[in-house]
Write a protein that holds these residues in place. Structure first.
Motif, PDB file in Angstrom:
ATOM      1  N   UNK A   4       0.821  -1.205   0.000  1.00 10.63           N
ATOM      2  CA  UNK A   4       0.000   0.000   0.000  1.00 10.63           C
ATOM      3  C   UNK A   4       0.858   1.258   0.000  1.00 10.63           C
ATOM      4  N   UNK A   5       0.271   2.332  -0.494  1.00  7.87           N
ATOM      5  CA  UNK A   5       0.911   3.642  -0.460  1.00  7.87           C
ATOM      6  C   UNK A   5      -0.173   4.708  -0.493  1.00  7.87           C
ATOM      7  N   UNK A   6       0.228   5.951  -0.196  1.00  7.25           N
ATOM      8  CA  UNK A   6      -0.698   7.063  -0.338  1.00  7.25           C
ATOM      9  C   UNK A   6      -1.281   7.606   0.939  1.00  7.25           C
ATOM     10  N   UNK A   7      -0.963   7.001   2.058  1.00  7.75           N
ATOM     11  CA  UNK A   7      -1.472   7.531   3.314  1.00  7.75           C
ATOM     12  C   UNK A   7      -0.822   8.860   3.657  1.00  7.75           C
ATOM     13  N   UNK A   8      -1.341   9.495   4.697  1.00  8.70           N
ATOM     14  CA  UNK A   8      -0.775  10.772   5.120  1.00  8.70           C
ATOM     15  C   UNK A   8      -1.680  11.484   6.093  1.00  8.70           C
ATOM     16  N   UNK A   9      -1.403  12.779   6.276  1.00  6.93           N
ATOM     17  CA  UNK A   9      -2.160  13.624   7.193  1.00  6.93           C
ATOM     18  C   UNK A   9      -2.980  14.620   6.380  1.00  6.93           C
ATOM     19  N   UNK A  10      -4.263  14.723   6.707  1.00  7.07           N
ATOM     20  CA  UNK A  10      -5.146  15.637   5.995  1.00  7.07           C
ATOM     21  C   UNK A  10      -6.145  16.229   6.985  1.00  7.07           C
ATOM     22  N   UNK A  11      -6.654  17.400   6.667  1.00  3.71           N
ATOM     23  CA  UNK A  11      -7.643  18.029   7.535  1.00  3.71           C
ATOM     24  C   UNK A  11      -9.044  17.480   7.256  1.00  3.71           C
ATOM     25  N   UNK A  12      -9.916  17.670   8.213  1.00  7.91           N
ATOM     26  CA  UNK A  12     -11.320  17.266   8.036  1.00  7.91           C
ATOM     27  C   UNK A  12     -11.886  17.876   6.758  1.00  7.91           C
ATOM     28  N   UNK A  13     -12.559  17.033   5.985  1.00  4.39           N
ATOM     29  CA  UNK A  13     -13.122  17.468   4.718  1.00  4.39           C
ATOM     30  C   UNK A  13     -12.205  17.276   3.533  1.00  4.39           C
ATOM     31  N   UNK A  14     -10.980  16.917   3.796  1.00  6.05           N
ATOM     32  CA  UNK A  14     -10.004  16.718   2.736  1.00  6.05           C
ATOM     33  C   UNK A  14     -10.109  15.347   2.087  1.00  6.05           C
ATOM     34  N   UNK A  15      -9.144  15.074   1.213  1.00  8.77           N
ATOM     35  CA  UNK A  15      -9.144  13.832   0.445  1.00  8.77           C
ATOM     36  C   UNK A  15      -7.780  13.165   0.485  1.00  8.77           C
ATOM     37  N   UNK A  16      -7.800  11.855   0.358  1.00 12.28           N
ATOM     38  CA  UNK A  16      -6.591  11.051   0.182  1.00 12.28           C
ATOM     39  C   UNK A  16      -6.905   9.956  -0.819  1.00 12.28           C
ATOM     40  N   UNK A  17      -5.880   9.542  -1.546  1.00 16.08           N
ATOM     41  CA  UNK A  17      -6.027   8.420  -2.464  1.00 16.08           C
ATOM     42  C   UNK A  17      -4.998   7.355  -2.095  1.00 16.08           C
ATOM     43  N   UNK A  18      -5.486   6.196  -1.700  1.00 19.48           N
ATOM     44  CA  UNK A  18      -4.622   5.077  -1.361  1.00 19.48           C
ATOM     45  C   UNK A  18      -4.483   4.164  -2.567  1.00 19.48           C
ATOM     46  N   UNK A  19      -3.296   3.602  -2.716  1.00 18.38           N
ATOM     47  CA  UNK A  19      -3.060   2.653  -3.788  1.00 18.38           C
ATOM     48  C   UNK A  19      -2.457   1.380  -3.229  1.00 18.38           C
ATOM     49  N   UNK A  20      -2.700   0.294  -3.941  1.00 10.32           N
ATOM     50  CA  UNK A  20      -2.160  -1.005  -3.551  1.00 10.32           C
ATOM     51  C   UNK A  20      -1.632  -1.678  -4.810  1.00 10.32           C
ATOM     52  N   UNK A  21      -0.351  -2.005  -4.798  1.00 13.09           N
ATOM     53  CA  UNK A  21       0.271  -2.688  -5.921  1.00 13.09           C
ATOM     54  C   UNK A  21       0.426  -4.161  -5.574  1.00 13.09           C
ATOM     55  N   UNK A  22      -0.023  -5.006  -6.494  1.00 10.92           N
ATOM     56  CA  UNK A  22       0.025  -6.447  -6.272  1.00 10.92           C
ATOM     57  C   UNK A  22       1.018  -7.092  -7.220  1.00 10.92           C
ATOM     58  N   UNK A  23       1.735  -8.059  -6.703  1.00  6.42           N
ATOM     59  CA  UNK A  23       2.644  -8.829  -7.549  1.00  6.42           C
ATOM     60  C   UNK A  23       2.018 -10.192  -7.808  1.00  6.42           C
ATOM     61  N   UNK A  24       2.402 -10.807  -8.885  1.00  5.17           N
ATOM     62  CA  UNK A  24       1.852 -12.112  -9.216  1.00  5.17           C
ATOM     63  C   UNK A  24       0.904 -12.042 -10.391  1.00  5.17           C
ATOM     64  N   UNK A  25       0.666 -13.207 -11.009  1.00  3.33           N
ATOM     65  CA  UNK A  25      -0.136 -13.251 -12.220  1.00  3.33           C
ATOM     66  C   UNK A  25      -1.596 -13.572 -11.970  1.00  3.33           C
TER      67      UNK A  25
END
Length: 124
Positions: A4-25
């Motif tokens: 996973x990536x994309x976490x962080x600190x944001x104020x109320x009402x704000x936005x974040x986008x988390x991503x998850x990269x998977x390995x394997x077929x």
């Protein structure tokens, strides 16, 4: 492996986008989910997306604010989080359900692969 990536600190009402990269077929054969865990609380379901991406399922607490999506060509799943609240503060985990079955599987026990988590903090 899920990262996973994309976490962080944001104020109320704000936005974040988390991503998850998977390995394997086998990514496209798995349904994917996001869970979260706040300090002192159990891990809880947030959202799920089907193998093709055509079906999604959300916890009531995030419905209308969060959007789960996936890109099978890139082996990634994302969680767009809008209108964030302090109660959304948690470690967010990406998870894979290798059976790929069902559209509303929201139990931790339904998922057999997990990422290490990413912290999302919403300040008031």
């Amino acid at each position: 492996q899920l990262v996973e990536s994309g976490g962080g600190l944001v104020q109320t009402g704000g936005s974040l986008r988390l991503s998850c990269a998977a390995s394997g077929r086998t990514f496209s054969s798995a349904a994917m989910g996001w869970f979260r865990q706040a300090p002192g609380k159990e891990r809880e379901f947030v959202a799920r997306i089907s193998r093709s991406g055509g079906a999604t399922f959300y916890a009531d607490s995030v419905k209308g604010r969060f959007t789960i999506s996936r890109d099978n060509a890139k082996n990634t799943v994302s969680l767009q989080m809008n209108s964030l609240k302090p109660e959304d503060t948690a470690v967010y985990y990406c998870a894979a359900d290798s059976t790929g079955r069902g559209t509303s599987r929201d139990s931790v026990s339904h998922y057999d692969y997990w990422g290490q988590g990413t912290q999302a903090t919403v300040s008031s």
